[in-house]
Enzyme design. Sequence first.
Site, PDB file in Angstrom:
ATOM      1  N   GLY A 179       0.805  -1.213   0.000  1.00  0.00           N
ATOM      2  CA  GLY A 179       0.000   0.000   0.000  1.00  0.00           C
ATOM      3  C   GLY A 179       0.841   1.267   0.000  1.00  0.00           C
ATOM      4  O   GLY A 179       1.828   1.369   0.724  1.00  0.00           O
ATOM      5  N   ASN A 213      -2.613 -10.162  10.809  1.00  0.00           N
ATOM      6  CA  ASN A 213      -1.690  -9.030  10.767  1.00  0.00           C
ATOM      7  C   ASN A 213      -2.447  -7.735  11.036  1.00  0.00           C
ATOM      8  O   ASN A 213      -3.613  -7.581  10.661  1.00  0.00           O
ATOM      9  CB  ASN A 213      -0.957  -8.967   9.427  1.00  0.00           C
ATOM     10  N   ALA A 214      -1.762  -6.839  11.721  1.00  0.00           N
ATOM     11  CA  ALA A 214      -2.269  -5.489  11.956  1.00  0.00           C
ATOM     12  C   ALA A 214      -1.120  -4.522  11.727  1.00  0.00           C
ATOM     13  O   ALA A 214      -0.737  -3.747  12.597  1.00  0.00           O
ATOM     14  CB  ALA A 214      -2.831  -5.358  13.364  1.00  0.00           C
ATOM     15  N   ILE A 215      -0.530  -4.597  10.526  1.00  0.00           N
ATOM     16  CA  ILE A 215       0.628  -3.766  10.193  1.00  0.00           C
ATOM     17  C   ILE A 215       0.244  -2.290  10.198  1.00  0.00           C
ATOM     18  O   ILE A 215       1.021  -1.420  10.568  1.00  0.00           O
ATOM     19  CB  ILE A 215       1.207  -4.155   8.818  1.00  0.00           C
ATOM     20  N   GLY A 216      -0.976  -2.005   9.768  1.00  0.00           N
ATOM     21  CA  GLY A 216      -1.414  -0.616   9.706  1.00  0.00           C
ATOM     22  C   GLY A 216      -0.936   0.109   8.464  1.00  0.00           C
ATOM     23  O   GLY A 216      -0.828   1.340   8.453  1.00  0.00           O
ATOM     24  N   LEU A 217      -0.635  -0.686   7.403  1.00  0.00           N
ATOM     25  CA  LEU A 217      -0.251  -0.106   6.117  1.00  0.00           C
ATOM     26  C   LEU A 217       0.947   0.840   6.212  1.00  0.00           C
ATOM     27  O   LEU A 217       0.991   1.896   5.584  1.00  0.00           O
ATOM     28  CB  LEU A 217      -1.450   0.609   5.476  1.00  0.00           C
ATOM     29  N   CYS A 271      -9.431   0.602   4.249  1.00  0.00           N
ATOM     30  CA  CYS A 271      -8.876   1.623   5.136  1.00  0.00           C
ATOM     31  C   CYS A 271      -9.998   2.303   5.916  1.00  0.00           C
ATOM     32  O   CYS A 271     -11.099   2.494   5.399  1.00  0.00           O
ATOM     33  CB  CYS A 271      -8.137   2.684   4.325  1.00  0.00           C
ATOM     34  N   GLY A 276      -4.394 -16.409   4.551  1.00  0.00           N
ATOM     35  CA  GLY A 276      -3.869 -17.763   4.500  1.00  0.00           C
ATOM     36  C   GLY A 276      -4.919 -18.781   4.076  1.00  0.00           C
ATOM     37  O   GLY A 276      -6.077 -18.433   3.807  1.00  0.00           O
ATOM     38  N   GLY A 334      -6.838 -14.996  -1.698  1.00  0.00           N
ATOM     39  CA  GLY A 334      -7.259 -15.465  -0.384  1.00  0.00           C
ATOM     40  C   GLY A 334      -6.871 -16.914  -0.179  1.00  0.00           C
ATOM     41  O   GLY A 334      -7.618 -17.818  -0.533  1.00  0.00           O
TER      42      GLY A 334
END
Length: 300
Positions: A45, A68-72, A128, A215, A241
């Site tokens: 992103g 995951n919670a990378i937060g872009l 988002c 996954g 997916g």
Amino acid sequence: MNTSVQIAGIDFKNPVMTASGTFGSGMEYSQFVDLNKLGAVVTKGVANVPWPGNPTPRVAETYGGMLNAIGLQNPGVDVFIERDLPFLAKYDTKVIVNVCGKSIEDYEETVERLKDTSVAMLEINVSCPNVKEGAIAFGQKADALYEITSRIKKKAGQPVIMKLSPNVTDITEMARAAEAAGADAISLINTITGMKIDINRRTFALANKTGGLSGPAIKPVAVRMVYQCRKAVNIPIIGMGGIRNYEDAIEFMMAGATAVSVGAANFFNPTVTEEIVDGIEKFMNEKGIVDINEIIGCVD
């Protein structure tokens, strides 16, 4: 034997792409994968300004997948244009840029900056949070999706793919809204919201509490949604997916996807995209399939 597919007038040598957020911009993976063999590289992103992302821990393993919670997290569109695009230009593969933002104006600014570049298509991440609407994702309300799609189409210099969220009541309603607003294609599915609790520490596994599940565990849901959207709209679909081998990729195409994006599998098998390209060609040879387009949406 023809493995090429076309989306919105853009030709791809084969239907295998990378899923945004799992391949960076291809720099690291170019050590393992010949990027020239891929239909397209879909970038991580990109926003109008740098984003720091969420606090850690940001990734947790789950049965059949990961959260995951990378937060872009990303360095912003200017760095992407100066650093990443020249690298990708060295390869004979299409570049699709995933665009994120916190307001429609953020998205508009980013797509305008990308207008006069070598980028082939734009994939718009509507999962988002819309800060002006109480952090509800753009992709969770049909009217919000329609508005952001139509406004981005007016600003974009490339064909627009709207990446749909599965965290909705009716995925076909969202697909129809994107099509009605002028989207050139849709991609699905984005991650499914999930949670994991560390029972030994009595706390959440992710600092953000919730994260996106990806996954193999989500593949049956994704295939079903691709099939439903194929019945609901006439624009091309990019399916994703839980794809981890060529059989999974072909399943998505038979459900109605013109192309596929490979995501979480890159983390446990860095060469998986190239293996899927080879596997599709092998399958076509074994089954006597002359043109890959023959199998797109072949199940009713």
